[in-house]
Design a protein around this motif. Sequence first.
Motif, short mmCIF file in Angstrom:
data_model
loop_
_atom_site.label_atom_id
_atom_site.label_comp_id
_atom_site.label_asym_id
_atom_site.label_seq_id
_atom_site.Cartn_x
_atom_site.Cartn_y
_atom_site.Cartn_z
N SER A 160 -25.84 -34.88 -0.29
CA SER A 160 -24.99 -33.81 -0.84
C SER A 160 -24.57 -32.80 0.23
CB SER A 160 -25.72 -33.08 -1.97
OG SER A 160 -26.72 -32.20 -1.47
N GLN A 161 -25.30 -32.74 1.34
CA GLN A 161 -24.98 -31.80 2.41
C GLN A 161 -23.91 -32.31 3.37
OE1 GLN A 161 -26.49 -28.62 2.41
NE2 GLN A 161 -26.96 -29.52 0.42
N MET A 162 -23.60 -33.60 3.28
CA MET A 162 -22.67 -34.21 4.23
C MET A 162 -21.24 -33.78 3.93
SD MET A 162 -24.25 -38.00 4.61
CE MET A 162 -25.94 -38.21 5.10
N LYS A 163 -20.69 -33.02 4.87
CA LYS A 163 -19.32 -32.53 4.79
C LYS A 163 -18.70 -32.73 6.16
CE LYS A 163 -20.64 -29.16 1.29
NZ LYS A 163 -22.04 -29.49 1.19
N PRO A 164 -18.06 -33.89 6.39
CA PRO A 164 -17.53 -34.21 7.72
C PRO A 164 -16.72 -33.06 8.32
CG PRO A 164 -17.28 -36.08 6.26
CD PRO A 164 -17.76 -34.93 5.41
N GLY A 165 -17.05 -32.76 9.57
CA GLY A 165 -16.34 -31.73 10.29
C GLY A 165 -16.85 -30.32 10.01
N GLN A 166 -17.76 -30.15 9.04
CA GLN A 166 -18.23 -28.82 8.67
C GLN A 166 -19.70 -28.58 9.01
OE1 GLN A 166 -17.32 -27.85 4.61
NE2 GLN A 166 -15.34 -28.85 4.70
N ILE A 167 -20.47 -29.66 9.17
CA ILE A 167 -21.90 -29.52 9.41
C ILE A 167 -22.37 -30.69 10.28
CG2 ILE A 167 -22.50 -30.72 7.27
CD1 ILE A 167 -24.89 -28.77 7.00
N THR A 168 -23.31 -30.41 11.16
CA THR A 168 -23.81 -31.47 12.04
C THR A 168 -25.02 -32.15 11.38
OG1 THR A 168 -25.40 -30.06 13.19
CG2 THR A 168 -23.13 -30.12 14.07
N LEU A 169 -25.37 -33.32 11.90
CA LEU A 169 -26.54 -34.02 11.40
C LEU A 169 -27.81 -33.21 11.64
CD1 LEU A 169 -25.78 -37.72 12.33
CD2 LEU A 169 -25.65 -36.64 10.09
N ALA A 170 -27.87 -32.52 12.77
CA ALA A 170 -29.04 -31.68 13.06
C ALA A 170 -29.18 -30.57 12.02
CB ALA A 170 -28.95 -31.10 14.47
N GLN A 171 -28.06 -29.97 11.61
CA GLN A 171 -28.10 -28.92 10.59
C GLN A 171 -28.51 -29.49 9.23
OE1 GLN A 171 -24.04 -27.73 11.29
NE2 GLN A 171 -24.66 -25.78 12.20
N ILE A 172 -28.03 -30.69 8.93
CA ILE A 172 -28.44 -31.36 7.68
C ILE A 172 -29.93 -31.63 7.70
CG2 ILE A 172 -28.23 -33.49 6.33
CD1 ILE A 172 -25.25 -33.52 7.15
N ALA A 173 -30.44 -32.06 8.86
CA ALA A 173 -31.87 -32.35 8.97
C ALA A 173 -32.71 -31.10 8.71
CB ALA A 173 -32.19 -32.94 10.34
N VAL A 174 -32.29 -29.97 9.26
CA VAL A 174 -33.02 -28.72 9.06
C VAL A 174 -33.00 -28.34 7.58
CG1 VAL A 174 -32.98 -26.23 9.53
CG2 VAL A 174 -32.70 -27.86 11.40
N LYS A 175 -31.83 -28.40 6.95
CA LYS A 175 -31.73 -28.06 5.52
C LYS A 175 -32.56 -29.01 4.66
CE LYS A 175 -27.24 -25.81 5.24
NZ LYS A 175 -26.03 -25.74 4.42
N THR A 176 -32.54 -30.28 5.03
CA THR A 176 -33.28 -31.27 4.25
C THR A 176 -34.78 -31.06 4.38
OG1 THR A 176 -31.45 -32.83 4.49
CG2 THR A 176 -33.58 -33.75 3.85
N ARG A 177 -35.26 -30.73 5.58
CA ARG A 177 -36.68 -30.44 5.76
C ARG A 177 -37.10 -29.25 4.90
NH1 ARG A 177 -35.85 -30.59 11.47
NH2 ARG A 177 -35.90 -32.75 12.07
N LYS A 178 -36.27 -28.21 4.87
CA LYS A 178 -36.56 -27.02 4.05
C LYS A 178 -36.60 -27.40 2.57
CE LYS A 178 -34.81 -23.52 7.21
NZ LYS A 178 -33.75 -22.54 7.49
N TYR A 179 -35.65 -28.23 2.15
CA TYR A 179 -35.63 -28.67 0.76
C TYR A 179 -36.90 -29.46 0.43
CZ TYR A 179 -34.44 -31.23 -3.46
OH TYR A 179 -34.48 -31.77 -4.71
N ALA A 180 -37.28 -30.37 1.31
CA ALA A 180 -38.49 -31.16 1.08
C ALA A 180 -39.72 -30.24 0.98
CB ALA A 180 -38.68 -32.18 2.20
N ASN A 181 -39.75 -29.21 1.79
CA ASN A 181 -40.88 -28.25 1.72
C ASN A 181 -40.93 -27.53 0.37
OD1 ASN A 181 -41.76 -28.90 4.29
ND2 ASN A 181 -40.62 -27.26 5.27
N THR A 182 -39.75 -27.24 -0.22
CA THR A 182 -39.75 -26.59 -1.55
C THR A 182 -40.33 -27.52 -2.61
OG1 THR A 182 -37.52 -27.29 -2.21
CG2 THR A 182 -37.70 -25.21 -0.97
N LEU A 183 -40.31 -28.82 -2.36
CA LEU A 183 -40.89 -29.80 -3.29
C LEU A 183 -42.39 -30.00 -3.02
CD1 LEU A 183 -38.12 -32.57 -3.31
CD2 LEU A 183 -38.50 -30.77 -5.01
N GLY A 184 -42.89 -29.31 -1.98
CA GLY A 184 -44.30 -29.47 -1.62
C GLY A 184 -44.55 -30.66 -0.71
N LEU A 185 -43.48 -31.16 -0.07
CA LEU A 185 -43.60 -32.31 0.81
C LEU A 185 -43.60 -31.85 2.25
CD1 LEU A 185 -40.95 -34.50 -1.01
CD2 LEU A 185 -43.42 -34.53 -1.36
N GLU A 186 -44.21 -32.64 3.13
CA GLU A 186 -44.20 -32.32 4.57
C GLU A 186 -43.29 -33.26 5.28
OE1 GLU A 186 -48.07 -31.99 6.26
OE2 GLU A 186 -48.83 -31.02 4.49
#
Length: 186
Positions: A160-186
């Motif tokens: 859902s974060q993939m928006k070509p030309g607007q966000i990098t894969l590294a930025q998606i990775a950071v957001k995804t890690r934060k989201y996983a942490n909200t689920l209690g995952l490491e």
Amino acid sequence: NASLYDEIVKEMPGVEFTDITIPVAIFRSVKSDEEMYAVRQSRNIQMKVMEALPQILRLGRTIGEIQWEISNLLTELGTTGVRNGNIHYNGPMDAPLDGPMNAFGDHKLQIGDRISALFEVPGPGHQVIAFERHYSIGEPSKGYRESVENAIRVHEFAVSQMKPGQITLAQIAVKTRKYANTLGLE
């Protein structure tokens, strides 16, 4: 791979990196009709093997025997070049894997095992696509089912974060890690 990027940045402080993910992805995504035909053929080969897996994954067979049969089937179906069609024993359903996945060639398949099948196989024209499925041998446990559901949630978030030309894969990775942490995952 975002974790590899993080490791490289950590090991090379003071070095400036330029993210060229989007320009490279756009260049690589343009395919001719011939390339698309070859990609579809590679996909078709892999799907035929995936469809055969329920008959190949039989109790009492070793991971090595299963791997050998899959390799032969990939060859018979027309793969070319180096094949990476791997079956991995991922351990009992609710236990961490004790050792590298490829160290269990003599393990005999039994109820309660977790298996993953990862195919990175070149078809006609050497077009390679990757395809992976995970299998529960027998009814999946509650914990295993929950881990799969969490993996799907995290994957859907990342997509859902993939928006070509607007966000990098590294930025998606950071957001995804934060989201996983909200689920209690490491």
